[in-house]
Each structure stands twice: as C-alpha cells, then as structure tokens.
Design an enzyme around this catalytic site. Sequence first.
Site, PDB file in Angstrom:
ATOM      1  N   LYS A  50       0.841  -1.202   0.000  1.00 24.71           N
ATOM      2  CA  LYS A  50       0.000   0.000   0.000  1.00 24.71           C
ATOM      3  C   LYS A  50       0.877   1.254   0.000  1.00 24.71           C
ATOM      4  O   LYS A  50       0.609   2.221  -0.718  1.00 24.71           O
ATOM      5  CB  LYS A  50      -0.934  -0.006   1.215  1.00 24.71           C
ATOM      6  N   GLN A  94      -4.748  -1.259   9.518  1.00 27.20           N
ATOM      7  CA  GLN A  94      -4.653  -2.612   8.959  1.00 27.20           C
ATOM      8  C   GLN A  94      -5.267  -3.637   9.926  1.00 27.20           C
ATOM      9  O   GLN A  94      -4.900  -3.685  11.101  1.00 27.20           O
ATOM     10  CB  GLN A  94      -3.171  -2.939   8.686  1.00 27.20           C
ATOM     11  N   ASP A 117     -11.147   3.204   3.904  1.00 24.70           N
ATOM     12  CA  ASP A 117     -11.442   1.767   3.875  1.00 24.70           C
ATOM     13  C   ASP A 117     -12.954   1.519   3.863  1.00 24.70           C
ATOM     14  O   ASP A 117     -13.400   0.419   3.573  1.00 24.70           O
ATOM     15  CB  ASP A 117     -10.847   1.084   5.126  1.00 24.70           C
TER      16      ASP A 117
END
Length: 285
Positions: A50, A94, A117
């Site tokens: 990422k 994460q 997200d």
Amino acid sequence: MTAQLIDGKARAAALRAEIAEKTRGAARAPGLAVVLIGDDPASAVYVRSKERATEQAGMRSFAHRLPTATTQADLLALIAALNINDAVDGILVQLPLPAHIDESAVLRAVDPSKDVDGFHPISAGLLATGQAGFVPCTPLGCLMLLKETRGDLSGLDALVIGRSNIVGKPMAQLLLREHCTVTIAHSRTPDLPDRARRADIIVAAVGRSNFVRGNWVKPGATIIDVGINRVIGADGASKLVGDVAFDEALPHAVAITPVPGGVGPMTIAVLLHNTLLAYQRRNGS
Ligand code: NDP
C-alpha cells in the site's frame, strides 16, 4: 464456450495511472496514513505494498508501525492526531488487530471524512441508504470489473456468497444500487448450488478453495472470485487459488476473474481512488 478472463491487473494499472494523472494536477499531494499494529507477516506485506502504491501515485504515505503491545488508548490517540492532521486525507488501520484491542472502537474513531477503507458504521450506513460516502475497496473494485465486463447490471440476478462487513455485505449493497436482484448466501444457506444456478452474477467471498463448482454455474454467468486461498498444487508447490473451481467454471461462464490477477490488484487501486476522493471532498475540488 470458454469464459473471457477479466483482467483485474490491467484494469487496476489503468485506474492507478488515471489517479496519478489527477494527483499531478492537485494543489498538494493527497496523503494516506496506514497504521499497522504487531508483526503479522501477511499484514506487513499488505502495508508495504500500500505504501509503495501510494508513492507511485504521487501521494504522501504516512506509515505508523506500532508494537503488538500497543494499548487501545495509545492507538486511539494516534487516530485522533491523524484525524486533525491536514496533510492526511485518508486513514487506514490494517486488520486484524491484536485481541486486546476492540476493533469496532478503533474503526469508529476514524473521522468518517477520512475513512478510505469504508469500514466506519457511518460509511456502511451511507452505502446502505444510497448516499455518498466511502465504499470498501474490494467490493467497489469488484463492481468496477463487473460494470466494465457486463455494462448495465439492471435486472440481473446476483448471488453474493459471504456476508462479511468487508466484502459480502457492501458487495450486496452495491449490486442492489445497480438494480440487481440480490441474494446473500452464508454458511447456513440451504440449496446453495440451486441458488447459484439461477444467478447471472456470482460473487464468491468465502475463503475456501474449489467451493463453487462448475455445475453450479448458469451458462453465460459472470463470476467474480474474491477468495484468496493458499494450496499445494499437483507439483508440490504452494500457490494461490480463489473460491471457484476455475477450470470447471470456464466452459459455463461468459467471464471470470482469475486468482491471482483478478480482484486482488483492484483492491489497492481503489484504495488510492478513495484517497483521492477524500482529498477532493476535503478540499471542495
Ligand atoms: P470472512 O471469513 O469474514 O467471511 C466468509 C464468509 O463465507 C462468511 O459470511 C461465511 O458465512 C461464508 N461461508 C463460510 N462457509 C460457507 C459455506 N459452507 N457456505 C456458504 N457460505 C460460507 O471472509 P472475508 O469476507 O473477509 O473474505 C472472504 C475471502 O475473500 C477470503 O478468502 C479472503 O482472503 C478474500 N479477500 C480477498 C480480498 C482481495 O483483495 N482479493 C480482500 C478481502 C478478502 P457465515 O457468516 O455464516 O460464517
């Protein structure tokens, strides 16, 4: 008939190039903060890729790697600081988090205007009520592939196998928004093969190899295989496969995503798309 392969790698590369082009024209570089707790090797690989993709798109990457013993209070304090940091447009924590941290409290702490997200309950609510927010990256990537392959999805019968908050539920919401008739299947669903045989679109997000068999696939159906499963091949080497028995499905489906090279590459490209969107919304551009 043999199914067309849906090239997620090429579609993701094109999307990333488009985003890099728009980023070049921005007044400042959009910023993405990624928070990683602990030393899970798979999560570390995801975070590194990422970061790399963010930089390649001309964006600023702010990585925060914290030890497993980090307290929830310390993590929430970091998120609060990122929420008010003007250089940061998107925040991603994460998952999975260590067991001593309450995942839902952490996801709720992210400012919804930076929730790239799409896991905040406000983002889920906006999607469910058809309002503009952030859509989780994997299902949005699946939808982009589907629309590019099939065009108008209106009136199609779609089966989503899996009901997680990350993939299955938002996927079903997106397909409903496109005017599909949507069935969400899960581990308690009876007659799954029969339901699958009625579907024009199958999205498999289960996490079990060879789960969707060739004789479940209606002739002319489009298959999006989200699953990522590591198996040992006939040659004894470890490899990644999806949830669909790919070779069996090929003669029945009109189009199918391969694993790897299908949905996977879209996830990071859509993360960059969401980060640019967050930047644009926060700057009124
Ligand atoms: P979860 O484990 O959270 O969800 C799996 C879903 O599958 C659950 O809803 C479960 O049902 C359902 N399921 C399990 N067994 C059956 C069964 N026998 N029949 C019908 N449904 C069943 O997984 P995720 O949604 O997070 O991920 C799904 C897959 O997608 C995984 O392989 C993951 O690695 C992959 N993935 C890939 C991404 C990518 O970028 N390509 C991104 C995210 C995930 P129930 O709710 O009843 O338990």
